[in-house]
Design a protein around this motif. Structure first.
Motif, short mmCIF file in Angstrom:
data_model
loop_
_atom_site.label_atom_id
_atom_site.label_comp_id
_atom_site.label_asym_id
_atom_site.label_seq_id
_atom_site.Cartn_x
_atom_site.Cartn_y
_atom_site.Cartn_z
N THR A 201 35.10 54.27 11.11
CA THR A 201 34.73 53.96 9.74
C THR A 201 33.22 54.11 9.60
O THR A 201 32.46 53.53 10.39
N VAL A 202 32.78 54.90 8.64
CA VAL A 202 31.36 55.10 8.36
C VAL A 202 31.11 54.50 6.99
O VAL A 202 31.44 55.09 5.97
N ARG A 203 30.53 53.29 6.98
CA ARG A 203 30.50 52.49 5.75
C ARG A 203 29.10 51.94 5.45
O ARG A 203 28.42 51.40 6.32
N GLY A 204 28.69 52.09 4.21
CA GLY A 204 27.50 51.40 3.72
C GLY A 204 26.20 51.86 4.34
O GLY A 204 25.24 51.08 4.41
N ASN A 205 26.13 53.10 4.77
CA ASN A 205 24.92 53.63 5.39
C ASN A 205 24.08 54.42 4.38
O ASN A 205 24.58 54.86 3.35
N GLU A 206 22.81 54.64 4.73
CA GLU A 206 21.95 55.56 3.99
C GLU A 206 21.57 56.69 4.93
O GLU A 206 21.02 56.46 6.01
N VAL A 207 21.85 57.92 4.52
CA VAL A 207 21.57 59.09 5.35
C VAL A 207 20.73 60.05 4.52
O VAL A 207 21.16 60.48 3.44
N ASP A 230 36.91 57.32 7.99
CA ASP A 230 36.93 56.76 6.65
C ASP A 230 35.47 56.64 6.22
O ASP A 230 34.73 55.80 6.74
N VAL A 231 35.03 57.52 5.33
CA VAL A 231 33.64 57.58 4.89
C VAL A 231 33.57 56.90 3.53
O VAL A 231 34.02 57.45 2.53
N VAL A 232 32.99 55.69 3.49
CA VAL A 232 33.11 54.90 2.27
C VAL A 232 31.79 54.19 1.95
O VAL A 232 31.15 53.61 2.83
N GLY A 233 31.37 54.30 0.71
CA GLY A 233 30.26 53.51 0.20
C GLY A 233 28.90 53.85 0.78
O GLY A 233 28.03 52.99 0.86
N ASN A 234 28.69 55.10 1.16
CA ASN A 234 27.41 55.53 1.72
C ASN A 234 26.55 56.22 0.65
O ASN A 234 27.06 56.73 -0.34
N THR A 235 25.24 56.25 0.90
CA THR A 235 24.32 57.05 0.11
C THR A 235 23.84 58.20 0.99
O THR A 235 23.28 57.97 2.07
N VAL A 236 24.09 59.42 0.56
CA VAL A 236 23.81 60.60 1.38
C VAL A 236 22.97 61.57 0.54
O VAL A 236 23.44 62.11 -0.45
N GLU A 237 21.71 61.77 0.98
CA GLU A 237 20.80 62.61 0.20
C GLU A 237 20.10 63.60 1.12
O GLU A 237 19.39 63.20 2.04
N ALA A 238 20.28 64.89 0.86
CA ALA A 238 19.60 65.92 1.65
C ALA A 238 18.12 65.94 1.33
O ALA A 238 17.69 65.48 0.27
N ARG A 262 35.37 58.27 0.09
CA ARG A 262 35.53 57.52 -1.16
C ARG A 262 34.30 56.68 -1.49
O ARG A 262 33.66 56.12 -0.63
N ASP A 263 34.00 56.66 -2.77
CA ASP A 263 32.98 55.77 -3.34
C ASP A 263 31.60 55.98 -2.73
O ASP A 263 30.84 55.02 -2.53
N ASN A 264 31.24 57.22 -2.44
CA ASN A 264 29.92 57.54 -1.91
C ASN A 264 29.04 58.12 -3.02
O ASN A 264 29.53 58.75 -3.96
N LEU A 265 27.72 57.93 -2.87
CA LEU A 265 26.74 58.63 -3.70
C LEU A 265 26.17 59.77 -2.87
O LEU A 265 25.61 59.55 -1.79
N VAL A 266 26.33 61.00 -3.33
CA VAL A 266 25.92 62.19 -2.59
C VAL A 266 25.02 63.02 -3.49
O VAL A 266 25.42 63.39 -4.59
N ALA A 267 23.80 63.34 -3.01
CA ALA A 267 22.84 63.98 -3.90
C ALA A 267 22.01 65.03 -3.19
O ALA A 267 21.80 64.99 -1.97
N VAL A 293 39.75 62.64 -1.27
CA VAL A 293 38.37 62.54 -1.74
C VAL A 293 38.42 61.90 -3.12
O VAL A 293 38.90 62.51 -4.08
N ARG A 294 37.95 60.66 -3.24
CA ARG A 294 38.11 59.99 -4.53
C ARG A 294 36.94 59.03 -4.82
O ARG A 294 36.36 58.44 -3.92
N GLY A 295 36.62 58.96 -6.08
CA GLY A 295 35.65 57.99 -6.56
C GLY A 295 34.22 58.23 -6.13
O GLY A 295 33.40 57.31 -6.16
N ASN A 296 33.88 59.47 -5.77
CA ASN A 296 32.52 59.77 -5.33
C ASN A 296 31.65 60.21 -6.51
O ASN A 296 32.13 60.81 -7.47
N ASP A 297 30.35 59.93 -6.40
CA ASP A 297 29.37 60.32 -7.40
C ASP A 297 28.49 61.40 -6.76
O ASP A 297 27.71 61.12 -5.84
N VAL A 298 28.63 62.63 -7.21
CA VAL A 298 27.95 63.78 -6.60
C VAL A 298 26.94 64.34 -7.60
O VAL A 298 27.32 64.72 -8.71
N ARG A 299 25.67 64.45 -7.17
CA ARG A 299 24.62 64.85 -8.08
C ARG A 299 23.78 65.99 -7.49
O ARG A 299 23.50 66.00 -6.30
#
Length: 389
Positions: A201-207, A230-238, A262-267, A293-299
């Motif tokens: 489980t990869v949860r609640g991290n900032e990458v 299970d990748v959930v609730g992370n913030t992932v920004e290149a 699920r439920d990640n912010l990816v930007a 893949v569900r509930g993700n916010d991709v920007r």
């Protein structure tokens, strides 16, 4: 101390290359400390700790080596930054207290695992199996959790690939951890990657600040066991920009790996500046099936969400803002794209809301707005229904 827990590894130092819209290419993610201060009322935040760094041991690796199977090694922020590579080959819990930083050394050891054709230079490496000469093999597994750390790649360029946290044949989790400065400048760099017979489980991290993949799980398309994540609730920004050497993917499940995203912010996963050069994806499933893949916010991505060379994947209730292509179904069968919100109303990127070049896919009840073309369906026998602006 067992032979395995005392062994020090010092003798040596998918991933999708790009989904171009004109085609697909693949390039190839000892004894117990005697004082036990946490259990006996040690420093704040160390309750339940078996080994405390730097109180019991001066470095994180020394703390890991001093731990017994199942112990909790706590790393205090007051002793850092810890400039070292940390290798874990036994079951334990590695926990940060007050946000300690582990920073990549200038010349870390490199390791190879049978599930990948590359050499990896990890800051933290947890594995099951046997190591010899920098090569890890075998089917043994360990249980490892990593939490509460800040892992700093020091913006270095590896010989082959570098990664903040690499796990192989591991059951456990990576949580509440920041991985940053992995290096943007030409080499393939990653945040968190799982290989082998892992269930993580990869949860609640900032990458942040990677050039290849933020969080990923890769198999090798069948020869060896593939991970489940299970990748959930992370913030992932290149951290790169348009035209960098590698097109970064925010979250990738590939080559036979399984899991949920699920439920990640990816930007900010960008490579191209037009439809013809679009390569990077916010969330990518490549050559893997049955992924949700569900509930993700991709920007701000070349491609918001993508499924390529795969079948039976599900993309549900994701939101995509600012993309050249909102959703891309590339050479896939029986995928579902349902109830997603795909918008490009605040930039001039948007070319196609949904690009479908597969068969028997379901494109149903998606909201699509701001693209030059809402849906480009060049596949066959797909159900396209009730999509709306």
């Amino acid at each position: 101390m067992s032979n395995e827990s005392s062994r020090r590894l010092v003798d040596r130092r998918s991933v999708l290359k790009g989904v171009g819209l004109s085609g697909l290419t693949v390039a190839g993610l000892g004894g117990t400390a005697s004082a036990r201060p946490g259990r006996g009322g040690g420093p704040p935040g160390t309750k339940g700790c078996d080994v405390v760094v730097p109180d019991d041991e001066p470095t994180v690796q020394a703390g890991v080596d001093a731990a017994s199977t199942g112990d909790t090694v706590c790393v205090r922020g007051s002793g850092g930054p810890y400039v070292e590579q940390v290798v874990v080959d036994t079951s334990l819990h590695l926990r940060g207290v007050d946000d300690p930083t582990i920073r990549a050394p200038s010349s870390p050891a490199a390791f190879a695992v049978p599930e990948s054709g590359n050499e990896w230079e990890p800051v933290v490496f947890a594995y099951g199996g046997t190591e010899s000469g920098g090569v890890v093999t075998g089917s043994d597994a360990v249980t490892v959790t990593v939490s509460g750390l800040e892992i700093d790649g020091d913006d270095r360029q590896p010989d082959d690939r570098s990664v903040g946290v690499l796990v192989r044949n591991v059951s456990g989790s990576v949580s509440d951890t920041t991985v940053r400065n992995m290096g943007v400048g030409g080499k393939e760099t990653f945040g968190v990657i799982a290989y082998g017979d892992s269930s993580v489980t990869v949860r609640g991290n900032e990458v942040r600040e990677y050039e290849r993949t933020g969080i990923g799980a890769n198999g090798d398309s069948g020869t060896h066991p593939a991970p489940t994540v299970d990748v959930v609730g992370n913030t992932v920004e290149a951290g790169g920009g348009v035209g960098e050497a590698w097109g970064p993917n925010g979250i990738q499940i590939g080559f036979g790996a399984d899991g949920t995203v699920r439920d990640n912010l990816v930007a900010d996963n960008r490579y191209g500046d037009s439809y013809d050069s679009a390569t990077s994806a916010g969330v990518l499933v490549f050559a893997s099936s049955g992924v949700a893949v569900r509930g993700n916010d991709v920007r701000n991505s070349d491609i918001g969400v993508a499924s390529a060379a795969a079948e039976n994947n599900r993309f549900v209730r994701n939101r995509v803002d600012e993309a050249i292509v909102g959703a891309y179904l590339a050479s896939v069968n029986n995928n579902k794209l349902v109830n997603n919100e795909l918008r490009d109303e605040n930039s001039d990127l948007g070319a196609v809301g949904v690009l479908n070049v597969g068969e028997n896919n379901k494109l149903i009840s998606n909201t699509i707005a701001g693209f030059d073309t809402d849906i480009q369906d060049v596949g066959s026998d797909s159900k396209v229904h009730a999509n709306r602006p």
